[in-house]
Design an enzyme around this catalytic site. Structure first.
Site, short mmCIF file in Angstrom:
data_model
loop_
_atom_site.label_atom_id
_atom_site.label_comp_id
_atom_site.label_asym_id
_atom_site.label_seq_id
_atom_site.Cartn_x
_atom_site.Cartn_y
_atom_site.Cartn_z
N HIS A 26 0.83 -1.22 0.00
CA HIS A 26 0.00 0.00 0.00
C HIS A 26 0.86 1.26 0.00
CE1 HIS A 26 -3.24 -2.80 1.26
NE2 HIS A 26 -2.29 -3.31 2.03
N SER B 234 13.94 21.56 -16.65
CA SER B 234 12.73 22.33 -16.89
C SER B 234 13.12 23.66 -17.50
CB SER B 234 12.01 22.56 -15.56
OG SER B 234 11.18 23.70 -15.64
N LYS C 283 15.18 21.70 -11.47
CA LYS C 283 14.56 20.42 -11.82
C LYS C 283 15.47 19.47 -12.59
CE LYS C 283 10.72 19.41 -11.63
NZ LYS C 283 9.31 19.56 -11.62
N GLU D 207 9.19 8.15 -17.23
CA GLU D 207 7.83 8.68 -17.43
C GLU D 207 7.31 8.36 -18.82
OE1 GLU D 207 8.11 12.54 -14.41
OE2 GLU D 207 8.30 12.84 -16.55
#
Ligand code: ARG
Length: 461
Positions: A158, A279, A285, A292
């Site tokens: 979980h 970024s 970043k 992804e």
């Protein structure tokens, strides 16, 4: 080269220009040219051997097709939409090249068995490449598992801290997923490697052909047992795409973990700069774009599986033009699977593991609570009572903002008088992982054993 259609005989009017472009597949199926030529050479060789073509005709077809292959590879071949698909383009070029013998190649054959053969030959080769790409990634995982066999981090259920595990064990879980993928592809290939040629349009052919001979020439396991099924079956393409969907699902799950682990909040790993991007607005970043993107790409592969299933569901036997729609999803699946596996296999060895962060995360969240319960069970407490006692100890720790191992012996004995001074050993992270020392457990010794077994498995096939 003549651009008249081989089937134009019964037609009085020309094909509508838009329909011609709309129904053509050459823009994408030309990718099969090598397999189309390979299949044609085998077919012609068989026709020669069975006396259906003369030896001269057969030789001239073979050398003509080989010259065409060279022209295609050197970029000199001009593909024509008017000739619809890869098969008719090559056949027309052959006739232009060698004359009448070229017109005899299609004896005892149809584009229906031809295209099914081409796809199978192509897919068989791609499966070899994909299996090798999986294996490369597996070797990368084995190397990390070996290096990090003793590295402790929290294992989750979980996404909540559950029990301490070793990072090597986690890498070996990924290995297992990929091992099933590799085996699934080998199994799928058994059904890919069946030859449709000889089924002709749908019913077989009146010529005295030798299908076994053609199958042997092409390295197929055997000719298909039913001509209708041979031209109509695309199960193998669906099976392959299902196997590919599972691979992407696995890569997507791994990607998800890499993304979580590389966040500032976890900081378990750091991906190499070469697999991340920045970024345009936020200077700090470093984004895990590669995982992804792979997670995102899984969606299109699942889509291709649905497309192929839907493509087939309403088709009566035998061949229907619907089947032309099988190629683009298949090609896209193969390209994206190969790309995703390659980039993953390159990215994994370049990933840095932050052992300290993993370890300190494992000290939060009461990862050794189960070990304390097991300790009580070993001293005669029924598991349910042990669970209850440890639960109360955890509640105290939450209130006091400390770990179970920070409680004093007296405090612990307040929950159970079975607790003795040796309890602190079982509350250590090392004690916890080492205690799970059985086949499939997270103990470093077992991880090393699993790695050894895995290396043998890869070497054996
Ligand atoms: N381009 C077709 C395909 O991809 C080749 C087979 C065409 N056969 C036919 N009878 N029209 O399926």
């Amino acid at each position: 080269m003549s651009e008249s259609k081989p089937w134009s005989g019964r037609f009085n009017e020309p094909t509508d220009a838009f329909v011609e472009a709309f129904t053509a597949s050459v823009d994408f199926d030309r990718r099969l040219y090598r397999y189309d030529i390979q299949g044609s050479i085998a077919h012609a060789t068989m026709l020669g051997r069975c006396g259906i073509l003369t030896q001269d005709e057969c030789d001239s077809i073979t050398s003509g097709l080989e010259r065409i292959r060279e022209r295609i590879e050197s970029g000199e071949f001009s593909w024509s939409t008017k000739l619809e698909d890869v098969h008719m383009n090559i056949e027309s070029a052959l006739t232009a090249e060698i004359g009448d013998a070229g017109k005899r190649l299609h004896t005892g054959r149809s584009r229906n068995d031809q295209v099914a053969t081409d796809i199978r030959l192509w897919l068989r080769d791609e499966i070899v490449l994909i299996r090798a790409a999986i294996e490369k990634l597996q070797h990368g995982l084995l190397d990390i598992a070996e290096r990090e066999a003793d590295t402790i981090l929290p294992g989750f259920t979980h996404l909540q801290t559950a029990q301490p595990i070793t990072f090597g064990h986690h890498m070996m879980a990924w290995f297992e997923m990929l091992e099933r993928d590799r085996q699934r592809l080998a199994d799928c290939n058994r059904r890919v490697n069946i030859m449709p040629l000889g089924a002709a349009a749908l019913a077989g052919t009146t010529y005295p052909i030798d299908r076994q001979y053609t199958a042997d020439l092409l390295g197929f396991e055997r000719p298909g047992d039913n001509s209708l099924d041979s031209v109509a079956d695309r199960d193998f393409a669906i099976e392959f795409t299902a196997a590919a969907a599972l691979i992407m699902m696995h890569l997507s799950r791994m990607s998800e973990e890499l993304i979580i682990w590389s966040s500032a909040q976890f900081a378990f790993i750091e991906l190499s700069d070469s697999f991340c991007t920045g970024s345009s607005i936020m200077p700090q970043k470093k984004n895990p774009d590669v995982p992804e993107l792979i997670r995102g790409k899984s969606g299109r592969i699942f889509g291709h599986l649905m497309a192929l299933l839907t493509l087939m569901k309403g088709q009566p036997l035998a061949y229907n033009k619907d089947n032309q729609e099988d190629k683009e999803p298949l090609f896209d699946t193969v390209d994206n699977i190969k790309g995703s596996l390659k980039v993953f296999a390159d990215m994994i060895p370049a990933m840095r593991c932050n052992r300290d962060n993993m370890r300190s995360a494992a000290t939060r969240g009461f990862a050794t609570a189960t070990d304390l319960a097991d300790y009580l069970v070993r001293r005669g407490t029924p598991f349910r009572d042990a669970h209850e006692a440890v639960g109360r100890a955890v509640a105290l720790c939450v209130a006091e903002d400390c770990d179970i191992s920070d409680l004093s012996l007296e405090q612990l004995r307040g929950f159970s008088d079975k607790i003795e001074a040796d309890v602190f050993e079982v509350l250590t992270l090392e004690g916890s992982v080492q205690a799970r020392n059985h086949i499939g457990g997270t103990a470093p010794e077992q991880v090393r054993y699993a790695i050894e077994k895995a290396r043998r498995r890869l070497a054996d096939d």
